[in-house]
Scaffold this motif. Structure first.
Motif, PDB file in Angstrom:
ATOM      1  N   ALA A 166       0.861  -1.180   0.000  1.00 26.29           N
ATOM      2  CA  ALA A 166       0.000   0.000   0.000  1.00 26.29           C
ATOM      3  C   ALA A 166       0.899   1.232   0.000  1.00 26.29           C
ATOM      4  O   ALA A 166       1.842   1.309   0.781  1.00 26.29           O
ATOM      5  N   ARG A 167       0.610   2.141  -0.901  1.00 25.96           N
ATOM      6  CA  ARG A 167       1.424   3.354  -0.987  1.00 25.96           C
ATOM      7  C   ARG A 167       0.541   4.589  -0.999  1.00 25.96           C
ATOM      8  O   ARG A 167      -0.445   4.671  -1.736  1.00 25.96           O
ATOM      9  N   TRP A 168       0.915   5.541  -0.152  1.00 28.45           N
ATOM     10  CA  TRP A 168       0.230   6.844  -0.080  1.00 28.45           C
ATOM     11  C   TRP A 168       1.288   7.900   0.064  1.00 28.45           C
ATOM     12  O   TRP A 168       1.920   8.017   1.112  1.00 28.45           O
ATOM     13  N   GLY A 169       1.534   8.610  -0.998  1.00 28.69           N
ATOM     14  CA  GLY A 169       2.614   9.588  -0.995  1.00 28.69           C
ATOM     15  C   GLY A 169       3.947   8.871  -0.794  1.00 28.69           C
ATOM     16  O   GLY A 169       4.287   7.949  -1.516  1.00 28.69           O
ATOM     17  N   SER A 170       4.705   9.285   0.208  1.00 29.47           N
ATOM     18  CA  SER A 170       5.999   8.670   0.477  1.00 29.47           C
ATOM     19  C   SER A 170       5.913   7.508   1.460  1.00 29.47           C
ATOM     20  O   SER A 170       6.923   6.896   1.806  1.00 29.47           O
ATOM     21  N   ASN A 171       4.715   7.197   1.890  1.00 25.41           N
ATOM     22  CA  ASN A 171       4.519   6.106   2.850  1.00 25.41           C
ATOM     23  C   ASN A 171       4.206   4.801   2.127  1.00 25.41           C
ATOM     24  O   ASN A 171       3.315   4.753   1.282  1.00 25.41           O
ATOM     25  N   GLU A 172       4.936   3.766   2.494  1.00 22.29           N
ATOM     26  CA  GLU A 172       4.720   2.444   1.912  1.00 22.29           C
ATOM     27  C   GLU A 172       4.600   1.413   3.022  1.00 22.29           C
ATOM     28  O   GLU A 172       5.342   1.465   4.018  1.00 22.29           O
ATOM     29  N   TYR A 173       3.696   0.470   2.823  1.00 23.59           N
ATOM     30  CA  TYR A 173       3.494  -0.611   3.783  1.00 23.59           C
ATOM     31  C   TYR A 173       3.396  -1.932   3.017  1.00 23.59           C
ATOM     32  O   TYR A 173       2.767  -1.981   1.956  1.00 23.59           O
ATOM     33  N   TRP A 174       4.004  -2.950   3.600  1.00 21.81           N
ATOM     34  CA  TRP A 174       4.022  -4.269   2.955  1.00 21.81           C
ATOM     35  C   TRP A 174       3.300  -5.296   3.809  1.00 21.81           C
ATOM     36  O   TRP A 174       3.419  -5.296   5.040  1.00 21.81           O
TER      37      TRP A 174
END
Length: 114
Positions: free
Chosen positions: A96-104
């Motif tokens: 999941a990516r929102w702007g510069s934030n990424e989560y795996w």
């Protein structure tokens, strides 16, 4: 933000699988959702991504066989995989990516037997 992937398993060549990835802890519609895979000894590669408004993009190796979709009511992204090949064997992970934030997510194993 947490991502919970499911749906992997063992399937014969030519078969189908549907992977799911549920997002919790944030607002699903903010995120571009994607699936990536990594086979043993190979680099991780893009499988498919879908934006919040439904635009999609696919890796060259899966075009025509794989479809990504999202359900905002369930905060879930899906990967429908058809006509599977042994070369599709890999660990599939959602991002999941929102702007510069990424989560795996944790990854789910897909094994395609010949």
């Amino acid at each position: 933000v947490q991502l919970q992937a499911s749906g992997g398993g063992l399937v014969q060549a030519g078969g189908s699988l549907r992977l799911s990835c549920a997002l919790s802890g944030s607002i699903f519609s903010f995120y571009v959702m994607g699936w990536y895979r990594q086979a043993p000894g190979k680099q991780r590669e893009l499988v498919a991504i879908i934006t919040s408004d439904g635009m999609t993009n696919y890796g060259d190796s899966v075009k025509g066989r794989i479809s990504i979709s999202r359900d905002s009511r369930k905060n879930t992204v899906y990967l429908q995989m058809n006509s599977l090949k042994p070369d599709d064997t890999a660990v599939y992970s959602c991002k999941a990516r929102w702007g510069s934030n990424e989560y795996w997510g944790q990854g789910t194993q897909v094994t395609v037997s010949s």
